[in-house]
Motif scaffolding. Structure first.
Motif, short mmCIF file in Angstrom:
data_model
loop_
_atom_site.label_atom_id
_atom_site.label_comp_id
_atom_site.label_asym_id
_atom_site.label_seq_id
_atom_site.Cartn_x
_atom_site.Cartn_y
_atom_site.Cartn_z
N ARG A 62 0.90 -0.86 0.30
CA ARG A 62 0.26 0.24 -0.28
C ARG A 62 0.59 0.98 0.22
NH1 ARG A 62 -5.10 -0.72 2.89
NH2 ARG A 62 -5.61 1.42 2.23
N ARG A 63 0.03 1.99 -0.32
CA ARG A 63 1.18 3.71 -0.60
C ARG A 63 0.84 3.88 1.32
NH1 ARG A 63 1.55 7.57 -5.13
NH2 ARG A 63 0.92 9.00 -3.33
N THR A 65 0.93 7.44 1.73
CA THR A 65 -0.76 8.17 2.65
C THR A 65 -1.85 7.40 2.37
OG1 THR A 65 -0.79 8.00 -0.09
CG2 THR A 65 0.20 10.11 1.37
N ASP A 66 -2.26 6.49 2.23
CA ASP A 66 -3.72 5.61 1.62
C ASP A 66 -3.46 4.81 3.39
OD1 ASP A 66 -4.01 5.78 -0.63
OD2 ASP A 66 -2.70 4.22 -1.76
N ASP A 69 -3.65 7.25 6.01
CA ASP A 69 -5.84 7.61 5.79
C ASP A 69 -6.22 6.44 6.64
OD1 ASP A 69 -5.02 9.87 4.60
OD2 ASP A 69 -4.89 9.16 2.55
N PRO A 163 -7.54 12.39 2.96
CA PRO A 163 -7.02 12.38 1.63
C PRO A 163 -5.75 13.43 1.17
CG PRO A 163 -8.83 11.92 1.30
CD PRO A 163 -8.52 12.66 2.52
#
Length: 178
Positions: A62-63, A65-66, A69, A163
């Motif tokens: 996963r990134r 940022t994801d 979040d 986001p």
């Protein structure tokens, strides 16, 4: 002339009881889970969330940022946790293939092994503390109620779960985007 505003609404006895029960139950459960994770895998709760989220992903990646979040944790704090897991060999961090400033985190075989070690005790804690006093219909109702409350809260998430806006100005800063 000052405008008088109405006093804030008070919670009734049932609402207050539900709120305090939720907070206390969450705290008691989180404490027991954190203790079990430390003993079984030397993991913090956030590290477990990160590994479990990656382990549940079809690609194991996963990134950042994801991940931030999803687990509602500050991006800088999550970066630190990912670095700690990387030093242990439980995850690998690489440059994102679709964004040169982005970072992708991937669970390693060692990370999956730690998850396999902690999951039985984790499930046992949940069974013993959370699910034991509830019927199946209670669990279904609880899942429904908490899902609706979570979904409502995510409509206006805390900063860590919002986001990121991709700004053209940020592209020229050379800052790493996690």
């Amino acid at each position: 002339m000052a405008v008088m505003s109405s006093p804030p609404r008070s919670l009734d006895e049932t609402e207050l009881g539900a709120y305090f029960a939720l907070i206390e139950a969450s705290s008691l459960l989180k404490h027991a889970v954190e203790e079990q994770l430390r003993e079984a895998g030397d993991l913090s709760y956030v590290q477990f969330q990160l590994l479990a989220t990656l382990g549940d992903s079809p690609t194991g990646s996963r990134r950042m940022t994801d991940l931030a979040d999803g687990v509602v944790y500050s991006r800088s704090g999550l970066t630190y946790q990912a670095q700690t897991l990387e030093k242990r060999g439980l995850v690998e961090r690489t440059q994102s293939s679709d964004d040169e400033r982005g970072i992708t985190v991937t669970v390693t075989a060692e990370g999956r092994a730690v998850l396999a070690d902690v999951f039985p005790g984790h499930v046992a804690i949940l069974d013993e503390l959370l699910f034991a006093p509830l019927s199946r219909s209670d669990v279904e109702a609880l899942a429904d109620i908490l899902s609706r409350a979570r979904d409502h809260m995510r409509q206006n998430p805390p900063r860590s779960a919002k986001p990121r806006r991709r700004r053209k100005a940020a592209a020229g800063t050379g800052r790493e985007r996690t």
